[in-house]
Design an enzyme around this catalytic site. Structure first.
Site, PDB file in Angstrom:
ATOM      1  CG  ASP A   8      -0.406   0.205   2.532  1.00 33.11           C
ATOM      2  OD1 ASP A   8       0.827   0.411   2.630  1.00 33.11           O
ATOM      3  OD2 ASP A   8      -1.174   0.194   3.525  1.00 33.11           O
ATOM      4  CB  THR A  67       1.241  -2.542  11.256  1.00 34.53           C
ATOM      5  OG1 THR A  67       0.148  -3.081  10.490  1.00 34.53           O
ATOM      6  CG2 THR A  67       0.865  -1.187  11.826  1.00 34.53           C
TER       7      THR A  67
HETATM    8  C1  RB5 Z   1      -2.225   2.655   6.397  1.00 36.26           C
HETATM    9  O1  RB5 Z   1      -2.282   3.867   7.070  1.00 36.26           O
HETATM   10  C2  RB5 Z   1      -2.049   1.504   7.372  1.00 36.26           C
HETATM   11  O2  RB5 Z   1      -3.223   1.289   8.079  1.00 36.26           O
HETATM   12  C3  RB5 Z   1      -1.621   0.247   6.635  1.00 36.26           C
HETATM   13  O3  RB5 Z   1      -0.443   0.499   5.969  1.00 36.26           O
HETATM   14  C4  RB5 Z   1      -1.361  -0.985   7.484  1.00 36.26           C
HETATM   15  O4  RB5 Z   1      -0.526  -0.680   8.575  1.00 36.26           O
HETATM   16  C5  RB5 Z   1      -2.522  -1.774   7.879  1.00 36.26           C
HETATM   17  O5  RB5 Z   1      -2.434  -2.815   8.525  1.00 36.26           O
END
Ligand code: RB5
Length: 143
Positions: A8, A67
């Protein structure tokens, strides 16, 4: 070895560094992640990677989010996927040796780029030990 990678917005920068490092080493890497820093929903970029590993189109997968948890949770919905959240190279090594993990999940906001490269280099270079671990891994599936 065929590798699928997905990320992401929290993992875009590390994804580019990994693509370069892995391609230099001769790995074939297919990029399913977002290529921008604009906010996206991580499952949209995980499903193609998890499907590819689940259907054995890819040998291994790499997933990166803030995370590492969201991408792991999504990928582990697939029957043949064993996604391991790895925050250092020792965990990555054991995830391959003992758990036969086929996807490494990286918490980009909690590891440095150097650590991320170490984790992935270790993950792709390490083999499953089999033996007693094979019996245990076979007991993970529920259906
Ligand atoms: C994005 O802000 C964050 O929520 C995503 O990268 C991840 O940590 C989700 O588990």
């Amino acid at each position: 070895m065929n590798i699928a990678i997905g990320n992401d917005h929290a993992g875009t920068e590390y994804k580019y560094a990994l693509l370069e490092a892995l391609q230099k080493q001769g790995y074939k890497v297919v990029n399913h992640g977002t290529d921008s820093a604009e906010s996206v929903d991580y499952p949209d970029f995980v499903h193609p990677v998890a499907q590819s590993v689940d259907q054995k189109v890819s040998d291994l997968g790499i997933l990166i989010c803030g995370t590492g948890n969201g991408v792991s949770m999504t990928a582990n919905k697939y029957q043949n996927v064993r996604a391991a959240l790895c925050w250092n190279k020792e965990i990555a090594e054991l995830a391959r040796q003992h758990n036969n993990a086929n996807i490494v999940s990286i918490p980009a906001r909690f590891v440095s780029l150097h650590e991320c490269l170490e984790i992935v280099n270790t993950f792709v270079a390490t083999s499953f030990e089999g033996g007693r671990h094979k019996r245990r891994v076979e007991k993970i599936k529920i259906a």
